[in-house]
Design an enzyme around this catalytic site. Sequence first.
Site, PDB file in Angstrom:
ATOM      1  N   ASP A   1       0.825  -1.202   0.000  1.00  0.00           N
ATOM      2  CA  ASP A   1       0.000   0.000   0.000  1.00  0.00           C
ATOM      3  C   ASP A   1       0.868   1.264   0.000  1.00  0.00           C
ATOM      4  OD1 ASP A   1      -2.494  -1.341   0.118  1.00  0.00           O
ATOM      5  OD2 ASP A   1      -2.129  -1.770   2.234  1.00  0.00           O
ATOM      6  N   GLY A   2       2.022   1.174   0.663  1.00  0.00           N
ATOM      7  CA  GLY A   2       2.923   2.328   0.738  1.00  0.00           C
ATOM      8  C   GLY A   2       3.380   2.768  -0.646  1.00  0.00           C
TER       9      GLY A   2
ATOM     10  N   ASN B   1      -4.500   8.535   2.128  1.00  0.00           N
ATOM     11  CA  ASN B   1      -4.962   7.873   3.365  1.00  0.00           C
ATOM     12  C   ASN B   1      -5.504   8.887   4.369  1.00  0.00           C
ATOM     13  OD1 ASN B   1      -4.638   5.186   2.890  1.00  0.00           O
ATOM     14  ND2 ASN B   1      -2.750   4.940   4.051  1.00  0.00           N
TER      15      ASN B   1
ATOM     16  N   ASP C   1      -4.125  11.934  22.325  1.00  0.00           N
ATOM     17  CA  ASP C   1      -2.879  11.811  21.569  1.00  0.00           C
ATOM     18  C   ASP C   1      -2.954  12.550  20.238  1.00  0.00           C
ATOM     19  OD1 ASP C   1      -1.676  10.432  23.508  1.00  0.00           O
ATOM     20  OD2 ASP C   1      -1.533   8.508  22.466  1.00  0.00           O
TER      21      ASP C   1
HETATM   22  N1  LIG Z   1      -1.181   2.385  14.190  1.00  0.00           N
HETATM   23  C1  LIG Z   1      -1.292   2.253  12.884  1.00  0.00           C
HETATM   24  O1  LIG Z   1      -2.040   1.434  12.357  1.00  0.00           O
HETATM   25  C2  LIG Z   1      -0.490   3.161  12.003  1.00  0.00           C
HETATM   26  C3  LIG Z   1       0.484   4.000  12.535  1.00  0.00           C
HETATM   27  C4  LIG Z   1       1.171   4.838  11.658  1.00  0.00           C
HETATM   28  C5  LIG Z   1       0.895   4.810  10.291  1.00  0.00           C
HETATM   29  N2  LIG Z   1      -0.047   3.986   9.815  1.00  0.00           N
HETATM   30  C6  LIG Z   1      -0.427   3.964   8.410  1.00  0.00           C
HETATM   31  O2  LIG Z   1       0.661   3.793   7.563  1.00  0.00           O
HETATM   32  C7  LIG Z   1       0.410   4.549   6.421  1.00  0.00           C
HETATM   33  C8  LIG Z   1       1.674   4.753   5.659  1.00  0.00           C
HETATM   34  O3  LIG Z   1       1.930   3.526   5.046  1.00  0.00           O
HETATM   35  P1  LIG Z   1       3.384   3.128   4.578  1.00  0.00           P
HETATM   36  O4  LIG Z   1       3.281   1.848   3.855  1.00  0.00           O
HETATM   37  O5  LIG Z   1       4.014   4.307   3.914  1.00  0.00           O
HETATM   38  O6  LIG Z   1       4.104   2.928   5.951  1.00  0.00           O
HETATM   39  P2  LIG Z   1       4.526   1.546   6.632  1.00  0.00           P
HETATM   40  O7  LIG Z   1       5.495   0.861   5.755  1.00  0.00           O
HETATM   41  O8  LIG Z   1       4.881   1.871   8.031  1.00  0.00           O
HETATM   42  O9  LIG Z   1       3.187   0.698   6.588  1.00  0.00           O
HETATM   43  C9  LIG Z   1       2.108   0.869   7.472  1.00  0.00           C
HETATM   44  C10 LIG Z   1       1.071  -0.233   7.281  1.00  0.00           C
HETATM   45  O10 LIG Z   1      -0.156   0.394   6.938  1.00  0.00           O
HETATM   46  C11 LIG Z   1      -0.739  -0.336   5.866  1.00  0.00           C
HETATM   47  N3  LIG Z   1      -1.574   0.554   5.065  1.00  0.00           N
HETATM   48  C12 LIG Z   1      -1.220   1.649   4.375  1.00  0.00           C
HETATM   49  N4  LIG Z   1      -2.277   2.174   3.747  1.00  0.00           N
HETATM   50  C13 LIG Z   1      -3.333   1.358   4.049  1.00  0.00           C
HETATM   51  C14 LIG Z   1      -4.710   1.361   3.720  1.00  0.00           C
HETATM   52  N5  LIG Z   1      -5.234   2.323   2.966  1.00  0.00           N
HETATM   53  N6  LIG Z   1      -5.498   0.392   4.210  1.00  0.00           N
HETATM   54  C15 LIG Z   1      -5.001  -0.575   5.008  1.00  0.00           C
HETATM   55  N7  LIG Z   1      -3.709  -0.631   5.368  1.00  0.00           N
HETATM   56  C16 LIG Z   1      -2.887   0.332   4.897  1.00  0.00           C
HETATM   57  C17 LIG Z   1       0.418  -0.823   5.065  1.00  0.00           C
HETATM   58  O11 LIG Z   1       0.008  -1.932   4.262  1.00  0.00           O
HETATM   59  C18 LIG Z   1       1.380  -1.201   6.158  1.00  0.00           C
HETATM   60  O12 LIG Z   1       1.171  -2.515   6.591  1.00  0.00           O
HETATM   61  C19 LIG Z   1      -0.186   5.820   6.951  1.00  0.00           C
HETATM   62  O13 LIG Z   1      -0.913   6.514   5.965  1.00  0.00           O
HETATM   63  C20 LIG Z   1      -1.043   5.283   8.063  1.00  0.00           C
HETATM   64  O14 LIG Z   1      -2.368   5.055   7.654  1.00  0.00           O
HETATM   65  C21 LIG Z   1      -0.743   3.151  10.644  1.00  0.00           C
HETATM   66  N1  LIG Z   2       9.264   4.289  -5.234  1.00  0.00           N
HETATM   67  C1  LIG Z   2       9.465   4.560  -3.954  1.00  0.00           C
HETATM   68  N2  LIG Z   2      10.409   5.441  -3.569  1.00  0.00           N
HETATM   69  C2  LIG Z   2      10.607   5.714  -2.252  1.00  0.00           C
HETATM   70  N3  LIG Z   2       9.927   5.147  -1.257  1.00  0.00           N
HETATM   71  C3  LIG Z   2       8.968   4.290  -1.579  1.00  0.00           C
HETATM   72  C4  LIG Z   2       8.681   3.938  -2.943  1.00  0.00           C
HETATM   73  N4  LIG Z   2       7.693   3.029  -2.953  1.00  0.00           N
HETATM   74  C5  LIG Z   2       7.368   2.809  -1.672  1.00  0.00           C
HETATM   75  N5  LIG Z   2       8.127   3.568  -0.848  1.00  0.00           N
HETATM   76  C6  LIG Z   2       8.067   3.585   0.609  1.00  0.00           C
HETATM   77  O1  LIG Z   2       8.475   2.332   1.092  1.00  0.00           O
HETATM   78  C7  LIG Z   2       7.717   1.988   2.252  1.00  0.00           C
HETATM   79  C8  LIG Z   2       7.226   0.570   2.177  1.00  0.00           C
HETATM   80  O2  LIG Z   2       6.458   0.389   1.031  1.00  0.00           O
HETATM   81  P1  LIG Z   2       5.257  -0.626   0.945  1.00  0.00           P
HETATM   82  O3  LIG Z   2       4.225  -0.338   1.952  1.00  0.00           O
HETATM   83  O4  LIG Z   2       4.818  -0.620  -0.472  1.00  0.00           O
HETATM   84  O5  LIG Z   2       5.945  -2.009   1.239  1.00  0.00           O
HETATM   85  P2  LIG Z   2       5.761  -2.949   2.487  1.00  0.00           P
HETATM   86  O6  LIG Z   2       5.936  -2.155   3.730  1.00  0.00           O
HETATM   87  O7  LIG Z   2       6.680  -4.115   2.274  1.00  0.00           O
HETATM   88  O8  LIG Z   2       4.292  -3.461   2.267  1.00  0.00           O
HETATM   89  P3  LIG Z   2       3.187  -3.619   3.389  1.00  0.00           P
HETATM   90  O9  LIG Z   2       2.941  -2.201   3.822  1.00  0.00           O
HETATM   91  O10 LIG Z   2       2.021  -4.244   2.703  1.00  0.00           O
HETATM   92  O11 LIG Z   2       3.788  -4.463   4.442  1.00  0.00           O
HETATM   93  C9  LIG Z   2       6.572   2.996   2.328  1.00  0.00           C
HETATM   94  O12 LIG Z   2       6.809   3.875   3.405  1.00  0.00           O
HETATM   95  C10 LIG Z   2       6.639   3.761   1.047  1.00  0.00           C
HETATM   96  O13 LIG Z   2       6.349   5.137   1.200  1.00  0.00           O
END
Ligand SMILES: NC(=O)c1ccc[n+]([C@@H]2O[C@H](COP(=O)([O-])OP(=O)(O)OC[C@H]3O[C@@H](n4cnc5c(N)ncnc54)[C@H](O)[C@@H]3O)[C@@H](O)[C@H]2O)c1
Ligand SMILES: Nc1ncnc2c1ncn2[C@@H]1O[C@H](COP(=O)(O)OP(=O)(O)OP(=O)(O)O)[C@@H](O)[C@H]1O
Length: 537
Positions: free
Chosen positions: A301-302, A380, A410
Amino acid sequence: MSPSKLDSTASFGPEEASVSCSRSENGSADSLSLFHSEKAVEELLQQTPVAGMDEHLMEFSEALRTVAKALRRAAEGKASAQAEAAEWKRRYELERTRNIQMERKARMAERLSAEKKGGIDCGRVKNSDSQSMLQNESNEHSEKICMKNGIWSHEVLYDRESDSNSNTDLNKMTNKASFKLSWWCNGENGDQHKHDIVSFEKGDITTAERSSKQISLKWESDPQTVLILTKPNSVSVQILCIQMVRWLKEKKKLNVYVEPRVRTELLAESSNFNYVQTWKDDSEITHLHMNIDLVITLGGDGTVLWAASMFKGPVPPIVPFSLGSLGFMTPFHSEHFKECLDSVLRGPISITLRHRLLCRVVRDAAKNEYETEEPFLVLNEVTIDRGISSYLTNLECYCDNSFVTCVQGDGLILSTTSGSTAYSLAAGGSMVHPQVPGILFTPICPHSLSFRPLILPEHVTVRIAVPFNSRSPAWASFDGKDRKLLAAGDALLCSMAPWPVPTACQVDSTNDFLRSIHDGLHWNLRKTQSFDGPREI
Ligand SMILES: NC(=O)c1ccc[n+]([C@@H]2O[C@H](COP(=O)([O-])OP(=O)(O)OC[C@H]3O[C@@H](n4cnc5c(N)ncnc54)[C@H](O)[C@@H]3O)[C@@H](O)[C@H]2O)c1
Ligand SMILES: Nc1ncnc2c1ncn2[C@@H]1O[C@H](COP(=O)(O)OP(=O)(O)OP(=O)(O)O)[C@@H](O)[C@H]1O
């Protein structure tokens, strides 16, 4: 309590004392600070024992009451002036947008008729002049039809003429594929966009068709340019990226764009990848949407959030492949990438139009609400929290100038419906189908038993302000990134953005959403009760 005690700040926190001081120094009281000054005066009065007080003390207390009244009037006056100014500003912006659109239409019509006289080829053309000509023609055509049939990809959002002067290499690229969006009717691929039709006939109010149907995207010309975005530092993603780039170029004859980092990785693999294109500096990213037909994401999703964040305006359709752990927004499986992409490139495909929020930070030092910093678009959520501070956050929340509540806890999450399964969910918010338009208002660990999350309608503007009597600043973060300090007096404005993120569906919006909450969260998973056992007769 002795009279001398009344002068001391012992019954107040140190911040309140310092706030009153700074306010009298700069002399320009904000409505919130006024509100809090009044509150402070009231509190002081309440804490002052009345019995046994001498005359001076009574007089002083009366004077404080008068000050409190004056402060309240000033606060009310300022709030209504602000509301009025905001309304005028909104009208001005509407008018301005309308004028720009009218000017643009007139220019396009002029140019088109001039070019038609010269006799043009309406096929797919290569140079940028002809490209804009083709787009103009489609625009005129689409403007005629979009009223009936839905949204068209050729909606021009700003003046391309002036833009093309400043544009660089990206303008020399190929044309953008044209597509059409339509709303399904009765489960079928219909040709009509059904709006909510409110009828007031003979005093009876009825609504007809609902607009939120499954949206289908049909290419009108073949997509030619694809941008692949990949999660960094993942070997499996790198391997898939190599295979996909080769297949898209060799079998599908598509132009492939990647980020500069990925191009370097591909060239390290083989110099044959020198056909892969990229951009030289970040300013070119602003023009990407004009040339890219399709974005493919490889990650979780990131990576979808990352892709969305690259497009500060219109976003091309995104095909998200799942290479993460959860994948609420990534319905495509990498093992079948050829079949998936074949079917997407052929179309039509179901898409989810994911709403985004437009967030602007307004500093206390700003002269008006519209003097803001660079806005953020979030797919998000925007989170306002206490950061590293150990104090409660204190946030004043307004919805279209109506006071909503004060968050003490918080922090607060303002989430899209796509983000409802992310941080908002973890903070106790509802899960909402991504196609539902609305803003989720979810507190984070509120220090109150009755603070339940809200869902606000899509058209409102939410304002979160850090009051002057807050013990600490707050921090805003956008899709979990770009943290910004919100000091006392600063505010965050948040409203629905005009540019949604279209993501391709595996099946359709609803099926994909339900699958993601079942697979990702094991939502309501319980062993079915056995048939044998007691029964109601
Ligand atoms: N306590 C929490 O659940 C918490 C805390 C901080 C951030 N987040 C989420 O992480 C997001 C950033 O994601 P990232 O991947 O860049 O960081 P990250 O790599 O720390 O991933 C955070 C997790 O959130 C999940 N996630 C992201 N968007 C989602 C969605 N729309 N629906 C369900 N799950 C989702 C990702 O799959 C990942 O497992 C923020 O927008 C926020 O929503 C969640
Ligand atoms: N092209 C990119 N350049 C820089 N950062 C990126 C890029 N693609 C993803 N990221 C960053 O890498 C982080 C992890 O990406 P992503 O959530 O896709 O993978 P993941 O953490 O392995 O998957 P999941 O969240 O399902 O566990 C996110 O914070 C996202 O913002």
